[in-house]
Design a protein around this motif. Structure first.
Motif, PDB file in Angstrom:
ATOM      1  N   THR A  61      41.045  42.156  31.217  1.00 58.45           N
ATOM      2  CA  THR A  61      40.040  42.879  30.448  1.00 58.45           C
ATOM      3  C   THR A  61      38.870  43.211  31.363  1.00 58.45           C
ATOM      4  OG1 THR A  61      39.110  40.765  29.761  1.00 58.45           O
ATOM      5  CG2 THR A  61      40.693  41.781  28.280  1.00 58.45           C
ATOM      6  N   SER A  62      37.934  43.979  30.854  1.00 62.81           N
ATOM      7  CA  SER A  62      36.705  44.333  31.590  1.00 62.81           C
ATOM      8  C   SER A  62      36.995  44.956  32.947  1.00 62.81           C
ATOM      9  CB  SER A  62      35.830  43.082  31.779  1.00 62.81           C
ATOM     10  OG  SER A  62      35.503  42.507  30.543  1.00 62.81           O
ATOM     11  N   THR A  63      37.923  45.900  32.978  1.00 56.40           N
ATOM     12  CA  THR A  63      38.252  46.533  34.260  1.00 56.40           C
ATOM     13  C   THR A  63      37.125  47.441  34.755  1.00 56.40           C
ATOM     14  OG1 THR A  63      39.430  48.248  32.999  1.00 56.40           O
ATOM     15  CG2 THR A  63      40.745  46.451  33.914  1.00 56.40           C
ATOM     16  N   LYS A  64      36.148  47.772  33.897  1.00 59.74           N
ATOM     17  CA  LYS A  64      35.006  48.583  34.327  1.00 59.74           C
ATOM     18  C   LYS A  64      34.062  47.768  35.214  1.00 59.74           C
ATOM     19  CE  LYS A  64      34.980  51.665  30.307  1.00 59.74           C
ATOM     20  NZ  LYS A  64      34.204  52.129  29.129  1.00 59.74           N
ATOM     21  N   HIS A  65      34.118  46.447  35.051  1.00 65.78           N
ATOM     22  CA  HIS A  65      33.281  45.559  35.855  1.00 65.78           C
ATOM     23  C   HIS A  65      34.186  44.767  36.786  1.00 65.78           C
ATOM     24  CE1 HIS A  65      30.009  46.518  33.129  1.00 65.78           C
ATOM     25  NE2 HIS A  65      30.818  46.237  32.119  1.00 65.78           N
ATOM     26  N   LYS A  66      33.866  44.746  38.058  1.00 61.12           N
ATOM     27  CA  LYS A  66      34.728  44.094  39.038  1.00 61.12           C
ATOM     28  C   LYS A  66      34.515  42.580  39.026  1.00 61.12           C
ATOM     29  CE  LYS A  66      35.852  47.848  42.150  1.00 61.12           C
ATOM     30  NZ  LYS A  66      36.057  48.249  43.560  1.00 61.12           N
ATOM     31  N   THR A  67      35.301  41.910  38.189  1.00 58.91           N
ATOM     32  CA  THR A  67      35.280  40.455  38.153  1.00 58.91           C
ATOM     33  C   THR A  67      35.957  39.918  39.403  1.00 58.91           C
ATOM     34  OG1 THR A  67      37.381  40.424  36.963  1.00 58.91           O
ATOM     35  CG2 THR A  67      35.368  40.469  35.624  1.00 58.91           C
ATOM     36  N   GLU A  68      35.868  38.602  39.598  1.00 58.78           N
ATOM     37  CA  GLU A  68      36.468  37.983  40.778  1.00 58.78           C
ATOM     38  C   GLU A  68      37.971  38.200  40.832  1.00 58.78           C
ATOM     39  OE1 GLU A  68      34.904  36.609  43.408  1.00 58.78           O
ATOM     40  OE2 GLU A  68      33.129  37.408  42.390  1.00 58.78           O
ATOM     41  N   ILE A  69      38.612  38.153  39.672  1.00 58.26           N
ATOM     42  CA  ILE A  69      40.071  38.311  39.674  1.00 58.26           C
ATOM     43  C   ILE A  69      40.468  39.751  40.012  1.00 58.26           C
ATOM     44  CG2 ILE A  69      40.445  38.862  37.205  1.00 58.26           C
ATOM     45  CD1 ILE A  69      42.799  36.835  37.327  1.00 58.26           C
ATOM     46  N   ILE A  70      39.660  40.722  39.604  1.00 54.72           N
ATOM     47  CA  ILE A  70      39.925  42.122  39.941  1.00 54.72           C
ATOM     48  C   ILE A  70      39.690  42.355  41.432  1.00 54.72           C
ATOM     49  CG2 ILE A  70      39.144  44.497  39.603  1.00 54.72           C
ATOM     50  CD1 ILE A  70      38.653  43.818  36.678  1.00 54.72           C
ATOM     51  N   LYS A  71      38.618  41.778  41.968  1.00 51.61           N
ATOM     52  CA  LYS A  71      38.349  41.907  43.404  1.00 51.61           C
ATOM     53  C   LYS A  71      39.493  41.324  44.224  1.00 51.61           C
ATOM     54  CE  LYS A  71      33.291  41.678  42.946  1.00 51.61           C
ATOM     55  NZ  LYS A  71      32.091  40.834  43.212  1.00 51.61           N
ATOM     56  N   TYR A  72      40.000  40.181  43.783  1.00 51.37           N
ATOM     57  CA  TYR A  72      41.114  39.555  44.503  1.00 51.37           C
ATOM     58  C   TYR A  72      42.357  40.440  44.434  1.00 51.37           C
ATOM     59  CZ  TYR A  72      44.926  36.403  45.657  1.00 51.37           C
ATOM     60  OH  TYR A  72      46.049  35.850  46.225  1.00 51.37           O
ATOM     61  N   ALA A  73      42.641  40.961  43.245  1.00 46.77           N
ATOM     62  CA  ALA A  73      43.820  41.818  43.082  1.00 46.77           C
ATOM     63  C   ALA A  73      43.730  43.050  43.983  1.00 46.77           C
ATOM     64  CB  ALA A  73      43.960  42.231  41.618  1.00 46.77           C
ATOM     65  N   GLU A  74      42.570  43.655  44.047  1.00 42.25           N
ATOM     66  CA  GLU A  74      42.393  44.833  44.900  1.00 42.25           C
ATOM     67  C   GLU A  74      42.600  44.479  46.375  1.00 42.25           C
ATOM     68  OE1 GLU A  74      38.564  46.413  43.999  1.00 42.25           O
ATOM     69  OE2 GLU A  74      39.243  47.451  42.183  1.00 42.25           O
ATOM     70  N   ALA A  75      42.057  43.342  46.788  1.00 40.87           N
ATOM     71  CA  ALA A  75      42.191  42.928  48.185  1.00 40.87           C
ATOM     72  C   ALA A  75      43.633  42.631  48.558  1.00 40.87           C
ATOM     73  CB  ALA A  75      41.323  41.693  48.441  1.00 40.87           C
ATOM     74  N   GLU A  76      44.430  42.192  47.570  1.00 39.81           N
ATOM     75  CA  GLU A  76      45.825  41.823  47.827  1.00 39.81           C
ATOM     76  C   GLU A  76      46.811  42.909  47.398  1.00 39.81           C
ATOM     77  OE1 GLU A  76      47.060  38.953  49.263  1.00 39.81           O
ATOM     78  OE2 GLU A  76      44.965  38.581  49.815  1.00 39.81           O
ATOM     79  N   ASN A  77      46.280  44.098  47.053  1.00 38.82           N
ATOM     80  CA  ASN A  77      47.132  45.220  46.630  1.00 38.82           C
ATOM     81  C   ASN A  77      47.996  44.878  45.421  1.00 38.82           C
ATOM     82  OD1 ASN A  77      46.283  47.058  48.708  1.00 38.82           O
ATOM     83  ND2 ASN A  77      47.543  45.892  50.156  1.00 38.82           N
ATOM     84  N   ILE A  78      47.422  44.119  44.508  1.00 36.03           N
ATOM     85  CA  ILE A  78      48.083  43.821  43.235  1.00 36.03           C
ATOM     86  C   ILE A  78      47.615  44.854  42.217  1.00 36.03           C
ATOM     87  CG2 ILE A  78      48.321  42.135  41.374  1.00 36.03           C
ATOM     88  CD1 ILE A  78      47.812  39.947  43.473  1.00 36.03           C
ATOM     89  N   ASN A  79      48.539  45.562  41.636  1.00 40.14           N
ATOM     90  CA  ASN A  79      48.200  46.599  40.664  1.00 40.14           C
ATOM     91  C   ASN A  79      47.534  45.994  39.429  1.00 40.14           C
ATOM     92  OD1 ASN A  79      48.196  49.237  39.502  1.00 40.14           O
ATOM     93  ND2 ASN A  79      49.995  48.668  38.295  1.00 40.14           N
ATOM     94  N   THR A  80      46.403  46.574  39.018  1.00 40.66           N
ATOM     95  CA  THR A  80      45.661  46.086  37.850  1.00 40.66           C
ATOM     96  C   THR A  80      45.824  47.048  36.685  1.00 40.66           C
ATOM     97  OG1 THR A  80      44.025  45.020  39.275  1.00 40.66           O
ATOM     98  CG2 THR A  80      43.398  45.390  36.991  1.00 40.66           C
ATOM     99  N   ILE A  81      46.225  46.485  35.538  1.00 39.36           N
ATOM    100  CA  ILE A  81      46.474  47.275  34.331  1.00 39.36           C
ATOM    101  C   ILE A  81      45.470  46.841  33.260  1.00 39.36           C
ATOM    102  CG2 ILE A  81      48.191  47.904  32.595  1.00 39.36           C
ATOM    103  CD1 ILE A  81      50.328  46.874  34.618  1.00 39.36           C
ATOM    104  N   PRO A  82      44.739  47.776  32.674  1.00 40.14           N
ATOM    105  CA  PRO A  82      43.750  47.387  31.655  1.00 40.14           C
ATOM    106  C   PRO A  82      44.392  46.972  30.334  1.00 40.14           C
ATOM    107  CG  PRO A  82      43.819  49.771  31.877  1.00 40.14           C
ATOM    108  CD  PRO A  82      44.708  49.237  32.947  1.00 40.14           C
ATOM    109  N   TRP A  83      43.751  46.053  29.671  1.00 42.98           N
ATOM    110  CA  TRP A  83      44.136  45.623  28.321  1.00 42.98           C
ATOM    111  C   TRP A  83      43.327  46.412  27.303  1.00 42.98           C
ATOM    112  CZ3 TRP A  83      47.674  42.491  26.015  1.00 42.98           C
ATOM    113  CH2 TRP A  83      47.431  42.099  24.702  1.00 42.98           C
TER     114      TRP A  83
END
Length: 345
Positions: free
Chosen positions: A67-89
């Motif tokens: 959730t909260s993909t508009k705000h870069k939480t720690e888990i989103i930052k990690y996913a981006e750094a590791e090239n893990i695709n992020t899907i919004p809820w």
């Protein structure tokens, strides 16, 4: 004629290697969809991603739903750094069978049956308690709040449309030190949960097939807490209960009370051992300075004290217990040195 021994050895090695490659190539490689939003979830995502990189034959795909993909939480930052695709809820276009297994850690959203059915192996959840104790939104807080001496982590299958009642895949017990606070216990349980999730993935599908139902005995509920829980009810709470509240909400909210019609926040709490019962006629909530501990102490329902090394009147800066004594209570009559519950309570 004696056969060529070396050629036979080469053939045997070749056959064995072919059999190994065949077994390796037909081993199941799993597509995983991870659901998580906060720090507990990040611990598990890190461990699973490390597993994916070390044993890439085991995890074919790893994506994140948060959730909260508009705000870069720690888990989103990690996913981006590791090239893990992020899907919004919430999910809108997930196809049945697109992923083999769903993984849920600190996600907080109810899983509906139509979503669950899209995962051939179902969905599993890391829950930081010894289910069925402390089902619900705030299990670690309630573990500390109620003074539990043992807690744990449960890995369970998800059931649709209901929280925390699924079959148990694995479970471990963890002792709760008497002075541990919310952040430290959360970190410990997060690491245990991450390791359990990795073990589950390594042993698929057997780990899911061996799950067993939760007990129907010992069920308790850890409801979501709100800021007003921080208000200390001196006439209703023992010194240990106040200290447990301090530990349970540490890092979220400071303990609060009212002194001389002003809201006050209490910091750096501890219980002084051994502490004798106060048999005086002082009212519960009485506040005084202790030279022995260099702390402000407040009398609780059980006629024992809880101590605070620093305090803050709302609107003022946080100060030491000695400065608080000199500035706020030194010249106040003893019978007027009393903390009360806010009039808004």
């Amino acid at each position: 004629m004696i056969p060529n021994l070396s050629s036979h050895l080469i053939k045997i090695v070749f056959i064995r290697n072919n059999l190994f490659l065949k077994r390796y190539s037909t081993a199941k490689s799993y597509k995983l969809l991870f659901f998580g939003s906060d720090g507990i979830a990040l611990s598990s995502l890190r461990k699973i991603n490390d597993l994916r990189k070390k044993e890439n034959h085991l995890i074919d795909r790893l994506d994140l739903v948060t959730t909260s993909t508009k705000h870069k939480t720690e888990i989103i930052k990690y996913a981006e750094a590791e090239n893990i695709n992020t899907i919004p809820w919430p999910l809108h276009s997930l196809r049945a069978g697109e992923y083999d297994l769903g993984l849920i850690v600190a996600f907080g959203h109810l899983i509906k049956e139509d979503l669950l059915n899209k995962f051939p192996l179902g969905m599993v959840n890391v829950h930081p308690s010894l289910l069925p104790r402390w089902r619900g939104a705030a299990p670690i807080i309630h573990t500390l709040l109620h003074g539990d001496q043992v807690t744990g982590v449960t890995l369970m299958k998800i059931k649709p449309d209901i929280f925390d009642v699924g079959e148990i895949i694995s479970q471990i017990k963890v002792p709760v030190p008497k002075d541990i606070k919310l952040p430290e216990l959360t970190e410990q349980l997060s690491e245990y949960g991450a390791e359990m999730l990795v073990d589950c993935i390594k042993t698929l599908p057997a780990s899911l097939e061996n799950a067993h139902p939760q007990s129907t005995e010992g069920v308790t509920y850890a409801k979501k807490i709100h800021k007003n829980i921080s208000e200390v009810r001196w006439a209703e709470m023992s010194s240990v209960e106040v200290y447990n509240l301090y530990r349970a909400i540490y890092g979220l909210y400071p303990l609060t009370t009212t002194f001389k019609d002003k809201q006050m926040k209490l910091f750096d709490a501890f219980i002084h051992e051994p502490e004798k019962v106060d048999h005086s006629q002082k009212p519960v909530g009485s506040l005084e300075y202790s030279e022995t501990t260099n702390a402000i102490r407040i009398l609780c329902k059980d006629r024992r004290y809880i101590y605070f090394k620093s305090l803050r009147i709302v609107g003022k800066r946080q100060i030491s217990a000695l400065d608080f004594y000199n500035g706020y209570i030194r010249n106040v009559p003893v019978d007027k040195r009393e903390c009360t519950v806010s009039r808004n309570q």
